[in-house]
Motif scaffolding. Structure first.
Motif, PDB file in Angstrom:
ATOM      1  N   HIS A  77     -16.587  53.330   5.048  1.00 50.30           N
ATOM      2  CA  HIS A  77     -16.828  55.391   4.977  1.00 50.30           C
ATOM      3  C   HIS A  77     -17.280  55.816   4.056  1.00 50.30           C
ATOM      4  CE1 HIS A  77     -13.719  56.612   2.474  1.00 50.30           C
ATOM      5  NE2 HIS A  77     -13.279  55.379   3.031  1.00 50.30           N
ATOM      6  N   ASP A 110     -13.157  54.116  -3.384  1.00 47.77           N
ATOM      7  CA  ASP A 110     -13.480  54.744  -2.080  1.00 47.77           C
ATOM      8  C   ASP A 110     -14.408  55.626  -1.298  1.00 47.77           C
ATOM      9  OD1 ASP A 110     -11.668  55.391  -0.162  1.00 47.77           O
ATOM     10  OD2 ASP A 110     -10.590  57.230  -0.847  1.00 47.77           O
ATOM     11  N   ASN A 111     -15.152  54.953  -0.955  1.00 48.32           N
ATOM     12  CA  ASN A 111     -15.505  53.692  -0.834  1.00 48.32           C
ATOM     13  C   ASN A 111     -16.206  52.921  -0.588  1.00 48.32           C
ATOM     14  OD1 ASN A 111     -15.331  51.962   2.751  1.00 48.32           O
ATOM     15  ND2 ASN A 111     -14.106  50.762   0.943  1.00 48.32           N
ATOM     16  N   GLU A 144     -14.315  59.694   6.899  1.00 53.30           N
ATOM     17  CA  GLU A 144     -12.807  59.228   7.024  1.00 53.30           C
ATOM     18  C   GLU A 144     -12.034  60.018   6.144  1.00 53.30           C
ATOM     19  OE1 GLU A 144      -9.171  56.097   6.099  1.00 53.30           O
ATOM     20  OE2 GLU A 144     -11.059  57.811   4.197  1.00 53.30           O
ATOM     21  N   GLU A 145     -12.266  60.554   5.446  1.00 56.37           N
ATOM     22  CA  GLU A 145     -11.158  61.138   4.599  1.00 56.37           C
ATOM     23  C   GLU A 145     -10.935  63.348   4.990  1.00 56.37           C
ATOM     24  OE1 GLU A 145      -9.675  59.841   2.196  1.00 56.37           O
ATOM     25  OE2 GLU A 145     -11.809  58.606   1.276  1.00 56.37           O
ATOM     26  N   ASP A 171     -10.790  48.661   2.519  1.00 58.93           N
ATOM     27  CA  ASP A 171     -10.822  49.880   1.885  1.00 58.93           C
ATOM     28  C   ASP A 171      -9.318  50.643   1.674  1.00 58.93           C
ATOM     29  OD1 ASP A 171     -11.303  52.734   1.354  1.00 58.93           O
ATOM     30  OD2 ASP A 171     -10.840  53.010   3.876  1.00 58.93           O
TER      31      ASP A 171
END
Ligand code: BES
Ligand code: ZN
Length: 467
Positions: A77, A110-111, A144-145, A171
């Motif tokens: 991501h 991240d990431n 993603e977050e 990740d």
């Protein structure tokens, strides 16, 4: 190769995009970053596109499809977490800075660091051999977050383009500094926010205090009701579907190089805490939890204000292990909170994002290939690890694409993911580039048609996934 195409300058460029997915004002930054990534992937010879979703765009790239080769999908991501508390950053989060042989920036570990390492590993492989030993697909998302709300529909829509034999993701975290680690499980997640409502307006705490239930007190009582004193979650039925750990897993966690002293040093706490009967490694990766992520209400300013607040709130996430279903856990939690709600206040509950727990077999043919690649690059046998964090889309990958995900780690334990001064060691970045090359070679050795799940360990148990 021009200097701006060297690995480090490329990483610095990638890290300058402030791609915070939870903040609407960054939508254009996310779009720009996706465009930059796609152009980079094209420049190394891949076919790459930025594809729209209902939310942030997805970057989808692939090497030319050779039907004689296996296909590896690399997922990551480009979105990042918010930066606050900004005052605790030694250098600004989107001005990547090199110190102590680490790159400090939001998203470094991240990431973005790992994703770029995988891309540059493919670039190296193509530069040296003119091709890749497996077909490679890159799927890089921008949500993603925030729980990957658009990726489920994207996977179903692009199922044919995404057809693959195995999924590779970095990740996740190493068990200890620079120790090769293969994560074979991630916890699931279920989020909820609770608003506790009392009087219709903030009241004078002298005039009414003692005669009216204080919503902040009620919120604290509700939060406290979630755990027994021994650390077990007190919600009735919470553990009902949780399987005991297999003997081989207990052995793997006992062999983990992470010690309680490491955890004390990483976290800065004076003592560890948790469920009796489990090591810290097991509590983190293999047991479910209930965590308060935020709590508030009443006067937050300087000095004293004698107020009895009209409302208070708290935000919870539950981390889940295989066989736990997010919606069922939220149902149980809701029933618990309603049953424990003090008289004189009411609660409103809003459910948030969720994702199923994930479990794959580290001894499958692809799991062993990933272990061989890690051992080749690090010179040590990898630890097998159950990761405490969550990547909500993993189970949907398995459901829609039928492929298992293996997670060779590149993040250091002191990477400060989601925290101020997030960082990625330069050697992890450089090692990641080599690891990608070894992974592609080792995945290519697995006979075609071999799929991950060997069948003698509990694979993920199917359950509904909610966005
Ligand atoms: N990279 C993390 C997952 C992770 C966290 C791996 C810690 C290893 C150690 C991922 O980007 C993440 O933070 N996921 C969120 C998911 C949530 C927002 C739905 C998480 O685990 O909190
Ligand atoms: Zn991440």
């Amino acid at each position: 190769m021009t200097p701006e195409n060297d690995p480090l300058p490329l990483l610095l460029k990638f890290l300058r995009f402030p791609t915070i997915s939870t903040q609407a004002e960054h939508a254009e930054d996310l779009r720009q970053c996706a465009g930059w990534l796609s152009t980079l992937l094209q420049s190394i010879g891949l076919h790459s596109e930025v594809l729209p979703t209902a939310g942030q765009p997805v970057v989808l790239a692939h090497t030319p499809r050779d039907t004689a080769k296996r296909t590896v999908l690399i997922y990551g991501h480009y979105d990042v977490q918010p930066v606050d508390p900004i005052e605790l950053w030694e250098t600004p989060p989107f001005e990547p800075t090199l110190r102590n042989d680490r790159i400090y920036a939001r998203g470094s570990t991240d990431n973005k660091g790992q994703i770029l390492a995988h891309i540059l590993g493919v670039r190296e492989t193509i530069a040296h051999t003119g091709t890749t030993p497996v077909n490679v697909i890159f799927l890089i998302e921008g949500e993603e977050e925030i729980g990957s709300p658009s990726l489920d529909a994207f996977l179903r829509e692009h199922r044919d383009d995404l057809a693959c034999d195995v999924i590779c993701i970095s990740d996740n975290g190493m068990v200890s500094d620079f120790h090769p680690t293969l994560s074979y499980a991630m916890r699931g997640i279920a989020a909820m926010e609770v608003r506790v409502k009392g009087p219709s307006v903030d009241l004078h705490s002298g005039v009414y205090g003692g005669a009216v239930m204080n919503p902040a007190t009620a919120a604290a009582r509700l939060v406290a009701s979630l755990h027994h004193d021994d650390g077990r979650v007190a919600i009735s039925g919470f553990y009902d579907t949780v399987r005991p750990l297999a003997d081989w897993e207990r052995a793997a966690s006992a062999a983990s190089p992470i010690s309680d002293a490491d955890l004390l040093a990483q976290t800065g706490v004076t003592e560890l805490f948790g469920e009796a009967g489990y090591s810290a490694t097991e509590r983190i990766g293999a047991r479910p939890t209930a965590e308060v992520n935020g709590i508030g209400g009443g006067y937050q300013g300087e000095g004293t204000k004698t107020v009895l607040p009209a409302s208070a709130f708290f935000k919870l996430t539950f981390r889940l292990v295989p066989r736990m279903e997010p919606e069922k856990i939220l149902d149980l939690a809701e029933a618990h909170l309603r049953a424990h709600c003090p008289a004189g206040v009411t609660i409103e509950i809003e459910r948030g994002h969720s994702g199923l727990p994930y479990f794959s077999d580290p001894m499958s043919a692809d799991g062993q290939a990933a272990q061989r690649a890690l051992e080749r690059v690090f010179g040590l046998k990898p630890s097998l690890y159950r990761e405490g964090g969550s990547i909500p889309i993993l189970t949907t990958f398995k459901e829609v694409l039928g492929a298992d995900a293996l997670l060779p780690a590149l993040a250091s334990p002191d990477c400060a993911a989601h925290s101020p001064n997030e960082n990625f060691p330069v050697r992890n970045f450089e090692t990641g580039i080599m690891l990608n090359q070894a992974l592609l070679e080792e995945f290519a050795k697995v006979p075609r048609g071999v799929h991950g799940y060997r069948g003698d360990v509990p694979n993920l148990d199917r359950a509904s996934r909610t966005a």
